[in-house]
Design an enzyme around this catalytic site. Structure first.
Site: not given
Length: 381
Positions: A279, A327
């Site tokens: 993450y 992204y």
């Protein structure tokens, strides 16, 4: 009995103008199609993000009446934790095909729905709110400042996580920043300051999007459309709400424990990992997670990632989709870490493919380094 991921897919990403349920449906049906299965095969459903009764609402929308459900809310670590729950349910015979999914339309809806949660719901708020922290970035900025103070290093070194993420995104046509061009250290440092020492370039995107993965028994998986990706290990920890009760902001103790448990269950070490998906809500999130999972020693991560180590072609391919920084970040990135890990292990990542990848790790972080879940995946080649 061994469990495998047999399908993985994204919903539409970016600025979609679609509802959460539409994005969830896209992710689920695309992942099932990827596996060569249909909704009629699904008897287990795990999801968050739709409503307080997420599995109930999504199940009804899809026309499902699953015999096993999970809507455990652990923020960005929920999907990884749900893979563990789903694996256990399949092994126990409670379900045969489980879909784990998440989606959000936060950018189209112009909403950051988690903002203000800390101030409204935890007792620590009385000690923190008077100082006007921005939730959650000011708390991650505190961790970054503490790390730089304790171990040295520079903001320029921390910028490497954003720069590397952009390099991967330039190889991923689905990435929100795919056409934006590379980042330099100056681009990261000179971006608008949000909460010292983190500029906007240190922060994740705000996008729509989501994803899903499909799990079933390994013996059944071998007869399906795609190469099965085995769930080799998992671990999790829930350690704090905010940072008031945290003794050491740099320790990332929950990730240390979750990662160690997952690695031990899988029988691997950090040296065995070919692809790492962690993450990256902020650059410091990724930095402290890489360190906590044992890829380098305490206080070493900023030196460790220099010289292209985490960029394409480097020794430790990190966040190969472009991550939350370049992204997609739909509020919870965890399921998309799993989708990318599966694609890498199946050899389907195109220009960003890591050659010969056999073992991947996905690690989700929820809250303010609050909840952690690690999943180890592998394939036989």
């Amino acid at each position: 009995m061994t469990v495998a991921i047999v399908g993985a897919a994204e919903s539409d990403l970016g600025v979609t103008g679609r509802s959460i349920l539409t994005l969830q449906t896209q992710a689920v049906t695309r992942a099932l199609a990827d596996a060569g299965l249909t909704l009629a095969d699904v008897d287990g459903l795990a999801t968050t993000g739709v409503a307080r009764f997420s599995t109930t609402q999504l199940g009804e929308y899809l026309g499902l009446a699953p015999r096993w459900v999970d809507s455990t809310f652990m923020g960005g670590s929920a999907a990884e934790a749900m893979v563990a729950r789903a694996s256990q349910a399949i092994e126990a015979g409670q379900a045969s095909v489980v879909v784990v999914s998440f989606a959000s339309n936060q950018r189209s809806a112009r909403s950051r729905s988690l903002a203000g949660v800390l101030e409204e719901h935890v007792p620590e708020a009385q000690f923190e709110t008077p100082y006007g922290p921005l939730f959650p970035i000011s708390y991650y900025a505190m961790a970054a400042n503490a790390y730089l103070h304790a171990y040295g290093g520079t903001r320029a070194q921390l910028a490497e996580f954003a720069i590397a993420a952009r390099e991967w995104a330039l190889r991923n046509p689905a990435a929100f920043r795919h056409g934006a061009g590379p980042l330099s250290v100056a681009d990261v440092l000179d971006a608008p300051m949000v909460s010292t020492p983190l500029t906007t370039a240190h922060c994740c995107l705000v996008t729509d999007g989501g994803g899903a993965v499909v799990l079933t028994r390994l013996d059944r998986a071998r007869d399906l459309r795609r190469m099965p990706v085995e769930v080799l290990g998992y671990g999790e920890r829930s350690v704090n709400t905010s940072m008031t009760a945290v003794d050491d902001l740099t320790a990332n103790a929950g990730a240390v424990a979750a990662g160690a448990e997952a690695f031990a269950r899988a029988g691997i070490t950090a040296a065995d990992v070919d692809v790492l998906e962690v993450y990256d809500s902020f650059t410091i999130t990724a930095a402290l997670t890489v360190e906590a999972l044992g890829f380098c020693g305490r206080g070493e991560v900023l030196d460790f990632v220099q010289d292209g180590r985490i960029r394409p072609g480097g020794a430790l391919p990190l966040n190969t989709s472009g991550g939350g920084l370049s992204y997609c970040h739909p509020g919870q990135l965890g399921v998309l870490l799993l989708v990318e890990a599966v694609r890498q292990l199946r050899g389907e990542a195109g220009e960003r493919q890591v050659p010969g990848a056999r073992t991947a790790v996905a690690h989700g972080t929820g809250g303010i380094f609050s909840a952690h879940a690690t999943v180890v995946l592998g394939v036989d080649r």
